[in-house]
Design a protein around this motif. Structure first.
Motif, mmCIF file in Angstrom:
data_model
loop_
_atom_site.group_PDB
_atom_site.id
_atom_site.type_symbol
_atom_site.label_atom_id
_atom_site.label_comp_id
_atom_site.label_asym_id
_atom_site.label_seq_id
_atom_site.Cartn_x
_atom_site.Cartn_y
_atom_site.Cartn_z
ATOM 1 N N THR A 48 -14.134 36.213 -42.266
ATOM 2 C CA THR A 48 -15.317 36.232 -41.395
ATOM 3 C C THR A 48 -15.708 34.822 -40.981
ATOM 4 O OG1 THR A 48 -16.118 38.241 -42.474
ATOM 5 C CG2 THR A 48 -17.735 36.952 -41.262
ATOM 6 N N ASP A 51 -13.321 33.555 -38.354
ATOM 7 C CA ASP A 51 -13.634 34.171 -37.058
ATOM 8 C C ASP A 51 -14.860 33.518 -36.423
ATOM 9 O OD1 ASP A 51 -11.501 35.888 -37.365
ATOM 10 O OD2 ASP A 51 -12.725 37.605 -37.999
ATOM 11 N N GLN A 52 -15.900 33.312 -37.216
ATOM 12 C CA GLN A 52 -17.113 32.680 -36.698
ATOM 13 C C GLN A 52 -16.848 31.244 -36.258
ATOM 14 O OE1 GLN A 52 -19.938 33.160 -39.891
ATOM 15 N NE2 GLN A 52 -20.497 35.226 -39.240
ATOM 16 N N HIS A 53 -16.002 30.547 -37.001
ATOM 17 C CA HIS A 53 -15.642 29.178 -36.636
ATOM 18 C C HIS A 53 -14.909 29.163 -35.293
ATOM 19 C CE1 HIS A 53 -14.450 25.003 -37.161
ATOM 20 N NE2 HIS A 53 -13.217 25.355 -36.869
ATOM 21 N N ILE A 55 -15.129 31.396 -32.910
ATOM 22 C CA ILE A 55 -16.098 31.735 -31.868
ATOM 23 C C ILE A 55 -16.944 30.507 -31.514
ATOM 24 C CG2 ILE A 55 -18.205 33.072 -31.428
ATOM 25 C CD1 ILE A 55 -16.859 35.374 -33.041
ATOM 26 N N ALA A 56 -17.361 29.771 -32.534
ATOM 27 C CA ALA A 56 -18.168 28.567 -32.304
ATOM 28 C C ALA A 56 -17.365 27.509 -31.543
ATOM 29 C CB ALA A 56 -18.671 28.009 -33.634
#
Length: 101
Positions: A48, A51-53, A55-56
């Motif tokens: 997770t 994935d967030q990294h 997206i950022a």
């Protein structure tokens, strides 16, 4: 993300140590299930976070591109305004000359 490496290593080591204990039969009991659940939770958390990294990073790239476009637009508009001001000055001089004639 790297903060999760050590706890994940600990969970994997504990699982491996339980699996290869000498003179002890392999069993699936509550502690074993807890270790496996902890490991899976850590893997899910890392996934997770990755994935967030990503997206950022994508958002950051888009923001940089938008800033570039805005700066380019601003430069073009500043240049256009400067040209317009020069033209207006020349028109005013021409109008004064034509009015005085």
């Amino acid at each position: 993300i790297s903060d999760k490496d050590k706890p994940l290593e600990v969970a994997e080591t504990r699982s491996e140590n339980r699996t290869y204990r000498p003179r002890v039969e392999l069993c699936r009991d509550a502690p074993h299930d807890g270790i496996i659940n902890e490991r899976n939770e850590l893997l899910n958390t890392v996934s997770t976070l990755i994935d967030q990294h990503n997206i950022a990073e994508d958002a950051h790239t888009q923001l940089k591109q938008t800033l570039e476009r805005l700066n380019e637009d601003w430069s073009i508009k500043s240049n256009s305004l400067e040209l317009e001001e020069r033209c207006m000055t020349k028109r005013q001089k021409l109008l004064l000359v034509a009015h005085n004639v």
